[in-house]
Write a protein that holds these residues in place. Structure first.
Motif, mmCIF file in Angstrom:
data_model
loop_
_atom_site.group_PDB
_atom_site.id
_atom_site.type_symbol
_atom_site.label_atom_id
_atom_site.label_comp_id
_atom_site.label_asym_id
_atom_site.label_seq_id
_atom_site.Cartn_x
_atom_site.Cartn_y
_atom_site.Cartn_z
ATOM 1 N N GLU A 102 41.078 -0.875 43.443
ATOM 2 C CA GLU A 102 40.304 0.328 43.705
ATOM 3 C C GLU A 102 40.508 1.392 42.630
ATOM 4 N N TYR A 103 41.636 1.346 41.952
ATOM 5 C CA TYR A 103 41.971 2.374 40.968
ATOM 6 C C TYR A 103 41.695 1.943 39.532
ATOM 7 N N VAL A 104 41.037 0.833 39.362
ATOM 8 C CA VAL A 104 40.688 0.360 38.029
ATOM 9 C C VAL A 104 39.540 1.216 37.494
ATOM 10 N N PRO A 105 39.610 1.632 36.236
ATOM 11 C CA PRO A 105 38.460 2.362 35.675
ATOM 12 C C PRO A 105 37.309 1.377 35.384
ATOM 13 N N TYR A 106 36.219 1.540 36.077
ATOM 14 C CA TYR A 106 35.067 0.652 35.923
ATOM 15 C C TYR A 106 34.143 1.169 34.828
ATOM 16 N N THR A 107 33.562 0.229 34.085
ATOM 17 C CA THR A 107 32.563 0.560 33.084
ATOM 18 C C THR A 107 31.204 0.574 33.772
ATOM 19 N N PRO A 108 30.458 1.672 33.667
ATOM 20 C CA PRO A 108 29.132 1.696 34.305
ATOM 21 C C PRO A 108 28.147 0.831 33.531
ATOM 22 N N LEU A 109 27.051 0.479 34.175
ATOM 23 C CA LEU A 109 25.996 -0.253 33.482
ATOM 24 C C LEU A 109 25.377 0.658 32.426
ATOM 25 N N HIS A 110 24.810 0.053 31.389
ATOM 26 C CA HIS A 110 24.201 0.829 30.315
ATOM 27 C C HIS A 110 23.072 1.687 30.883
ATOM 28 N N SER A 111 22.957 2.913 30.400
ATOM 29 C CA SER A 111 21.955 3.842 30.930
ATOM 30 C C SER A 111 20.527 3.329 30.751
ATOM 31 N N ALA A 112 20.268 2.514 29.721
ATOM 32 C CA ALA A 112 18.922 1.974 29.507
ATOM 33 C C ALA A 112 18.526 0.989 30.604
ATOM 34 N N TYR A 113 19.516 0.473 31.340
ATOM 35 C CA TYR A 113 19.193 -0.463 32.420
ATOM 36 C C TYR A 113 18.399 0.231 33.527
ATOM 37 N N TRP A 114 18.554 1.547 33.674
ATOM 38 C CA TRP A 114 17.759 2.283 34.653
ATOM 39 C C TRP A 114 16.283 2.180 34.296
ATOM 40 N N LYS A 115 15.961 2.221 33.007
ATOM 41 C CA LYS A 115 14.567 2.076 32.566
ATOM 42 C C LYS A 115 14.034 0.688 32.902
ATOM 43 N N VAL A 116 14.886 -0.316 32.762
ATOM 44 C CA VAL A 116 14.496 -1.688 33.121
ATOM 45 C C VAL A 116 14.152 -1.751 34.610
ATOM 46 N N LEU A 117 15.003 -1.140 35.423
ATOM 47 C CA LEU A 117 14.733 -1.120 36.862
ATOM 48 C C LEU A 117 13.435 -0.376 37.168
ATOM 49 N N LEU A 118 13.202 0.744 36.496
ATOM 50 C CA LEU A 118 11.970 1.505 36.715
ATOM 51 C C LEU A 118 10.730 0.690 36.349
ATOM 52 N N ILE A 119 10.796 -0.034 35.258
ATOM 53 C CA ILE A 119 9.657 -0.870 34.853
ATOM 54 C C ILE A 119 9.425 -1.969 35.882
ATOM 55 N N ASN A 120 10.497 -2.602 36.335
ATOM 56 C CA ASN A 120 10.355 -3.664 37.350
ATOM 57 C C ASN A 120 9.766 -3.118 38.644
ATOM 58 N N ILE A 121 10.216 -1.947 39.065
ATOM 59 C CA ILE A 121 9.669 -1.330 40.275
ATOM 60 C C ILE A 121 8.215 -0.933 40.045
ATOM 61 N N GLY A 122 7.910 -0.433 38.850
ATOM 62 C CA GLY A 122 6.532 -0.074 38.521
ATOM 63 C C GLY A 122 5.594 -1.271 38.574
ATOM 64 N N VAL A 123 6.049 -2.411 38.079
ATOM 65 C CA VAL A 123 5.240 -3.639 38.145
ATOM 66 C C VAL A 123 5.017 -4.034 39.594
ATOM 67 N N LEU A 124 6.046 -3.938 40.415
ATOM 68 C CA LEU A 124 5.918 -4.234 41.841
ATOM 69 C C LEU A 124 4.901 -3.299 42.494
ATOM 70 N N MET A 125 4.970 -2.019 42.154
ATOM 71 C CA MET A 125 4.025 -1.047 42.706
ATOM 72 C C MET A 125 2.594 -1.372 42.282
ATOM 73 N N LEU A 126 2.420 -1.751 41.035
ATOM 74 C CA LEU A 126 1.090 -2.090 40.524
ATOM 75 C C LEU A 126 0.517 -3.300 41.247
ATOM 76 N N VAL A 127 1.331 -4.325 41.427
ATOM 77 C CA VAL A 127 0.880 -5.533 42.138
ATOM 78 C C VAL A 127 0.488 -5.187 43.578
ATOM 79 N N CYS A 128 1.310 -4.358 44.233
ATOM 80 C CA CYS A 128 0.988 -3.950 45.610
ATOM 81 C C CYS A 128 -0.295 -3.123 45.652
ATOM 82 N N ALA A 129 -0.460 -2.224 44.700
ATOM 83 C CA ALA A 129 -1.667 -1.388 44.662
ATOM 84 C C ALA A 129 -2.912 -2.247 44.467
ATOM 85 N N ILE A 130 -2.837 -3.230 43.583
ATOM 86 C CA ILE A 130 -3.972 -4.134 43.369
ATOM 87 C C ILE A 130 -4.243 -4.929 44.640
#
Length: 171
Positions: free
Chosen positions: A18-46
């Motif tokens: 529990e006390y180990v210093p964890y390395t966070p995921l790279h901040s650019a990965y949030w953009k990857v998640l946003l694009i994936n969610i955006g594609v999902l939203m687009l497919v649902c909208a269509i």
């Protein structure tokens, strides 16, 4: 014949993950998640658009359905962001750790001597941002036991080499 001993271990003195210093995921990965969610939203909208175009008996419900979808995608974005901020990984002398979870935190600890195979995977969107995912396989499974996404590709390659070196030392 040897004398058998079975002494008690003081569990309060064990190392605490529990006390180990964890390395966070790279901040650019949030953009990857946003694009994936955006594609999902687009497919649902269509899909919704095609449904309403072909189902005139549902006329008048468009606003409610679109409102419901907007609420759903807002919740997805909220929980994706919260989950992203909670993920982290660490490599110690004898094991690899990966922490995730929104409501309950889940920490996976895999000792190096259990690792059978390591793979590096680049998704289409992740590759655009120079990111990769490390997949760690242990004995007895065909699917990876641990996936660490959102790592800069060069860093992921170094991690793969580290793990492969640990595997070779164990053999």
């Amino acid at each position: 014949m040897e004398n058998f001993t079975n002494e008690t271990i003081d569990t309060t003195q064990l190392p605490r993950f529990e006390y180990v210093p964890y390395t966070p995921l790279h901040s650019a990965y949030w953009k990857v998640l946003l694009i994936n969610i955006g594609v999902l939203m687009l497919v649902c909208a269509i899909g919704v658009g095609v449904f309403f175009f072909n189902a005139p008996e549902w006329a008048g419900y468009e606003t409610k359905v679109v409102g419901g979808l907007l609420i759903l995608f807002s919740l997805i974005l909220f929980f994706a962001r919260l989950g992203f901020s909670k993920k982290g990984f660490a490599f110690r002398t004898h094991d690899v750790l990966f922490r995730q979870g929104i409501i309950a935190t889940n920490t996976m600890v895999i000792p190096y001597n259990r690792i059978q195979h390591v793979a590096l995977h680049e998704g289409i969107v992740s590759r655009l941002f120079g990111l990769a995912k490390i997949e760690i396989f242990t004995a007895g499974g065909s699917a990876s036991d641990l996936e660490i996404p959102g790592i800069k590709k060069e860093h992921a390659e170094n991690i793969k080499q580290l793990l492969m070196g640990k595997i070779q030392k164990e053999l």
